[in-house]
Motif scaffolding. Structure first.
Motif, mmCIF file in Angstrom:
data_model
loop_
_atom_site.group_PDB
_atom_site.id
_atom_site.type_symbol
_atom_site.label_atom_id
_atom_site.label_comp_id
_atom_site.label_asym_id
_atom_site.label_seq_id
_atom_site.Cartn_x
_atom_site.Cartn_y
_atom_site.Cartn_z
ATOM 1 N N ILE A 137 0.826 -1.222 0.000
ATOM 2 C CA ILE A 137 0.000 0.000 0.000
ATOM 3 C C ILE A 137 0.858 1.270 0.000
ATOM 4 C CG2 ILE A 137 -1.962 -1.118 1.098
ATOM 5 C CD1 ILE A 137 -1.120 0.303 3.713
ATOM 6 N N ARG B 114 -5.268 6.305 -3.819
ATOM 7 C CA ARG B 114 -6.090 6.417 -2.600
ATOM 8 C C ARG B 114 -7.566 6.167 -2.895
ATOM 9 N NH1 ARG B 114 -3.587 11.391 0.979
ATOM 10 N NH2 ARG B 114 -1.650 10.328 1.489
ATOM 11 N N ALA C 79 2.939 2.300 2.284
ATOM 12 C CA ALA C 79 3.274 2.861 3.599
ATOM 13 C C ALA C 79 4.742 2.583 3.947
ATOM 14 C CB ALA C 79 2.365 2.287 4.675
ATOM 15 N N ILE D 279 -5.091 -1.181 8.291
ATOM 16 C CA ILE D 279 -3.897 -1.631 9.018
ATOM 17 C C ILE D 279 -3.837 -0.824 10.320
ATOM 18 C CG2 ILE D 279 -2.676 -2.358 6.940
ATOM 19 C CD1 ILE D 279 -0.926 0.098 7.181
ATOM 20 N N GLU E 164 1.939 6.192 -2.462
ATOM 21 C CA GLU E 164 0.957 6.338 -1.384
ATOM 22 C C GLU E 164 0.221 7.669 -1.435
ATOM 23 O OE1 GLU E 164 2.265 7.072 2.455
ATOM 24 O OE2 GLU E 164 0.528 6.185 3.432
ATOM 25 N N THR E 165 0.899 8.705 -1.943
ATOM 26 C CA THR E 165 0.298 10.040 -1.925
ATOM 27 C C THR E 165 -0.546 10.326 -3.172
ATOM 28 O OG1 THR E 165 2.365 10.847 -2.818
ATOM 29 C CG2 THR E 165 2.069 11.070 -0.455
ATOM 30 N N ARG F 82 8.598 1.379 1.966
ATOM 31 C CA ARG F 82 9.217 1.325 0.648
ATOM 32 C C ARG F 82 10.035 0.047 0.504
ATOM 33 N NH1 ARG F 82 12.210 6.432 0.272
ATOM 34 N NH2 ARG F 82 10.210 7.304 0.853
ATOM 35 N N ALA F 83 9.763 -0.690 -0.559
ATOM 36 C CA ALA F 83 10.534 -1.923 -0.795
ATOM 37 C C ALA F 83 11.916 -1.554 -1.316
ATOM 38 C CB ALA F 83 9.798 -2.779 -1.809
ATOM 39 N N ASP F 84 12.889 -2.428 -1.050
ATOM 40 C CA ASP F 84 14.253 -2.165 -1.520
ATOM 41 C C ASP F 84 14.372 -2.413 -3.021
ATOM 42 O OD1 ASP F 84 15.195 -1.612 1.085
ATOM 43 O OD2 ASP F 84 15.132 -3.757 1.508
ATOM 44 N N GLU F 85 13.653 -3.409 -3.472
ATOM 45 C CA GLU F 85 13.676 -3.730 -4.909
ATOM 46 C C GLU F 85 12.285 -4.155 -5.344
ATOM 47 O OE1 GLU F 85 16.596 -6.729 -5.864
ATOM 48 O OE2 GLU F 85 18.198 -5.568 -4.903
ATOM 49 N N GLY F 86 12.023 -4.075 -6.637
ATOM 50 C CA GLY F 86 10.756 -4.551 -7.155
ATOM 51 C C GLY F 86 9.732 -3.446 -7.332
ATOM 52 N N ALA G 116 -3.612 10.533 -5.493
ATOM 53 C CA ALA G 116 -5.063 10.577 -5.242
ATOM 54 C C ALA G 116 -5.755 9.376 -5.888
ATOM 55 C CB ALA G 116 -5.628 11.886 -5.781
ATOM 56 N N ASP H 32 -2.331 1.688 11.509
ATOM 57 C CA ASP H 32 -2.032 3.111 11.682
ATOM 58 C C ASP H 32 -3.234 4.024 11.469
ATOM 59 O OD1 ASP H 32 -2.301 2.921 8.986
ATOM 60 O OD2 ASP H 32 -0.470 3.977 8.458
ATOM 61 N N LEU H 33 -4.455 3.471 11.492
ATOM 62 C CA LEU H 33 -5.623 4.324 11.280
ATOM 63 C C LEU H 33 -5.858 5.203 12.514
ATOM 64 C CD1 LEU H 33 -7.803 5.047 9.239
ATOM 65 C CD2 LEU H 33 -9.289 3.394 10.326
ATOM 66 N N ASP H 34 -6.037 6.492 12.253
ATOM 67 C CA ASP H 34 -6.214 7.474 13.316
ATOM 68 C C ASP H 34 -7.642 8.033 13.220
ATOM 69 O OD1 ASP H 34 -5.447 9.045 15.380
ATOM 70 O OD2 ASP H 34 -3.761 9.978 14.363
#
Lengths: 214, 547
Positions: free
Chosen positions: A54, A79, A56, A86, A73-74, A58-62, A76, A88-90
């Motif tokens: 999603i 989203r 949130a 997950i 992630e940013t 960052r993968a190193d590769e792929g 629109a 981290d929902l606030d």
């Protein structure tokens, strides 16, 4: 049978923390109407993988693509397409339960969301708490509210990290049934779970992490 | 086996009845445990703290220098209005100190106990009142010292004499202590209405005193208060507040044993949460804890339907949230007086700085929506907009409030008090707009500050390892305020301030997108590395083919 479009495409994903490789060369394709269950022992990398899917983390590769768009992630568009539950929902401390759902539905362009919000509220059994502020909810009720936020908005892909957490037996059974219906209606689902009932009822494929894949 | 073997010896001594420990013994035991687990001697702690001490001395010297400079500026103004305003302003400080003492007391208790004390000590068969007595005294002494410091500072800054400064220090300190004592006596009978009412009364009194300063400076009112009269009134206040302090203290001590355990522990939990946040120098988190606590106390609200769709829905909800809890608006309204009061006291050149800082602090509670949407990604991720769009929608309502504030304070920059710098209407309006922007942008920067990353590589200092950004986090927001108002402070055109504000706005409104920029950069680097790898592999293969 209508051709199912690819919603999520994961290619050769790698994530490592220092010398610890969590997953390497991980590829996955999820089409609409498919549900992928990620299983494995604690620390196998299920949550890390979901966070990479999603954006949130960052993968190193792929690469990760959602409906043909590279994951950002940013963005629109991303989203709009991806609903996530997950950890981290606030919540706004001064908005009630029902007002949160109303806001999300309106933000997604639903002009008259009352009926939809009421329906979801009923499903997650939060009608008596509709006017309560999130700070007064129990952990189970907060979990139900988090799940409700995913169901009150349009979505093409649903990503859930151990959605059964803090739910009672009845709640898990409801969730399993709801996710199965969502899948049958064409939603693509990726979820991590330790709950066999949920995996059996919902998943079309099971990917076990932390074990050699054949 | 004979029956004699089964005879029970009933002459065994009866167990002695257990004597409960005294609070002193329990405290002594806890002290022993703590001392036994200490990892440093006192001398070692002092040795490690020398950098902090030097830092404190340096900062203290700088603050005293600023106060003395300001006092020199103010004392140059000797008109009737300046002298009268000087006499009234300590009243505003007194009222503010009492209101603050009441508000803090209501929030924390003022008598409280930690979770550990609640679990281990409050269940023990001891007199709870004796255990809590020290807590009450500590709270009262803290209020006394804090209040005295505020009273002395304001009296000194308004150019008062030494006698007047001492009297106002004593009056403000004793009044704050009396307020805490009164709140404690109300805590003992589980009543908070009177404390709340007194808090609102003293807040209004403070605002009225500030308005009086403005009215005197504008010449709408003539009080003709002398410094001697101010001292006499201060002495009356000392006597009255001492009386309230003693009577409330007696009543509070009597009621100490009746305070519910849950109430004591909730105050303690709040303190431990806030102190944890302060140890990490995360003031935003400390504020979040207080906000969450207030919301949990309220618990239930009357549901309101939303309006609009898309970004409009977010803006409407922001407005509804502010209308639901409008206290921050009152605080913002209160800060309108600041530029007028500063100008009236002959601090024309410093007016934009004071006004911007006051607005900055007052606007933070109106940016609650922005705070929730930026502190963790979850909620923002569920909204179908870019971070910049979400941010614009979240700040629209506070920006409107700042605009109204700018209009309401424009007249202060025209040259309000005696001897103030006279300016044209367009220049005054531009100054008001630039000041409002400084306050708003400072509040935005403060609100979206992320906590210090203790996982990042540390910076080595003589005081030990420091995570990067630990100290700079404290100045977030203040820096923007000072940067934007600096040209006006130096007597330059407000256009320079507006230019800096525009640059700051672009940076702040796109700062959330900095993450996506970094992500894109990482993606590009990844793609470049991939291409390099492929090129190398192809070159290797070509070499092998040649062989």
């Amino acid at each position: 049978m209508a051709k199912r479009s690819t919603v999520l495409k994961v290619s050769k994903l790698k994530r490592a923390f220092g010398p610890n490789t969590i997953f390497d060369n991980f590829s996955l394709e999820v089409r609409s109407g498919e549900a992928i269950a990620l299983t494995g022992r604690n620390g196998a990398g299920k949550s890390t993988l979901l966070r990479c899917l999603i954006g949130a983390d960052r993968a190193d590769e792929g690469t990760v693509e959602v409906c043909g768009n590279p994951m950002a992630e940013t963005s629109a568009q991303i989203r709009r397409d991806v609903a996530t539950v997950i950890d981290d929902l606030d919540f706004f401390p001064d908005l009630s339960v029902v007002e949160h759902l109303d806001l999300l539905a309106r933000a997604h362009g639903i002009t008259d969301p009352d009926a939809l919000v009421d329906e979801v509220l009923e499903e997650v059994q939060l009608v008596p708490q509709s006017g309560q502020l999130p700070g007064t909810l129990s952990s189970g009720q907060r979990r139900r509210l988090a799940l409700a936020t995913a169901f009150v908005r349009p979505r093409k892909l649903l990503v859930l990290d151990e959605p059964e957490q803090r739910l009672d037996t009845e709640g898990v059974a409801w969730l399993a049934e709801r996710l199965r219906t969502e899948r049958q209606n064409g939603l693509a689902i990726v979820f991590a779970s330790h709950e066999p009932t949920l995996v059996e009822t919902v998943a079309t494929r099971v990917v076990e992490l932390g074990a050699p894949r054949g | 086996m004979s029956t004699a073997d089964h005879v029970i010896d009933d002459r065994s001594p009866e167990p002695e009845p257990l004597t409960p420990a005294t609070p002193r013994e329990l405290k002594g035991m806890i002290k022993d445990w703590r001392a036994g687990r200490a990892t440093k001697h006192l001398s070692e702690a002092f040795h490690d703290a020398y950098v902090a001490l030097i830092g404190a001395l340096m900062i203290g010297a700088m603050i005293i220098n600023v106060i003395l400079k300001a006092q020199r500026v103010v004392s140059q103004c000797d008109s009737t209005s300046c002298v009268s305003a000087r006499t009234v302003l300590p009243w505003a400080a007194f009222a503010a100190a009492v209101a603050a003492a009441l508000a803090v007391s209501r929030l924390f208790g003022p008598v409280l106990a930690s979770a550990a004390e609640g679990f281990w000590l409050l269940d023990a068969p001891i007199q709870r009142a004796r255990l809590l007595g020290a807590r009450l005294v500590a709270a009262i002494v803290t209020a006394l010292i804090g209040g005295a410091a505020i009273g002395a500072l304001v009296a000194a800054l308004t150019g008062s004499s030494l006698t007047s400064t001492l009297v106002w220090a004593a009056a403000t300190g004793l009044s704050a202590a009396a307020a805490v004592s009164f709140a404690a006596s109300q805590q003992g009978i589980e009543r908070h209405r009177l404390t709340r009412f007194a808090g609102a009364f003293f807040t209004l009194l403070g605002l009225a005193a500030l308005l009086l300063v403005v009215a005197i400076s504008a010449g709408w009112l003539r009080l003709g208060l002398s410094d001697d009269l101010g001292v006499e009134l201060g002495l009356v206040l000392v006597g009255f507040s001492s009386l309230v302090l003693i009577t409330s203290l007696v009543s509070a001590v009597r009621r100490l044993g009746r305070i519910r355990r849950a109430r004591l522990l909730s105050g303690g939990a709040l303190v431990s949460g806030i102190s944890g946040a302060f140890f990490a120098l995360d003031i935003g988190l400390a504020r979040d804890i207080v906000v969450e606590r207030r919301a949990a106390e309220i618990g239930h609200v009357k549901v309101k339907r939303g309006k609009g769709v898309g970004l409009q829905a977010i803006m409407w909800r922001e407005l509804q949230r502010l209308m639901r809890f409008p206290q921050p608006l009152l605080v913002v309204a209160g800060t309108i007086i600041v530029p007028y009061a500063a100008d009236a006291l002959g601090m024309s050149s410093l007016t934009p700085v004071f006004a911007a800082l006051a607005l900055f602090v007052a606007l933070i509670p109106t940016l609650g929506g922005l705070r929730v949407l930026t502190r963790s990604g979850g909620l923002a991720r569920s909204l179908p907009f870019s971070p910049a769009a979400i941010k614009l929608a979240s700040v629209a309502v506070p920006a409107g409030i700042a605009a109204i504030w700018a209009v309401a304070t424009s007249a202060a920059y025209l040259g309000f008090g005696d001897g103030a710098v006279q300016r044209t209407v367009p220049e005054a309006s531009l100054m008001a707009i630039a000041t409002a922007l400084a306050g708003l942008l400072g509040a935005i920067r403060w609100t979206q500050a992320k906590g210090v990353d203790f996982g990042a590589p540390m910076i080595s200092t003589q005081a030990g390892a420091f995570p990067p950004g630990l100290v700079s986090n404290l100045f977030r927001g203040f820096d923007v305020c000072l940067l934007i108002t600096a040209p006006m402070l130096l007597g330059l055109s407000p256009f320079w301030s507006l230019l800096i504000a525009a640059i700051a706005a672009v940076v702040l409104l796109n700062s959330m997108d900095a993450e996506s920029l970094r992500a894109k950069q990482a993606e590009q680097q990844k793609a470049l590395a991939e291409q390099r790898k492929q090129r190398n592999a192809a070159a290797q293969a070509a070499k092998q083919r040649k062989r």
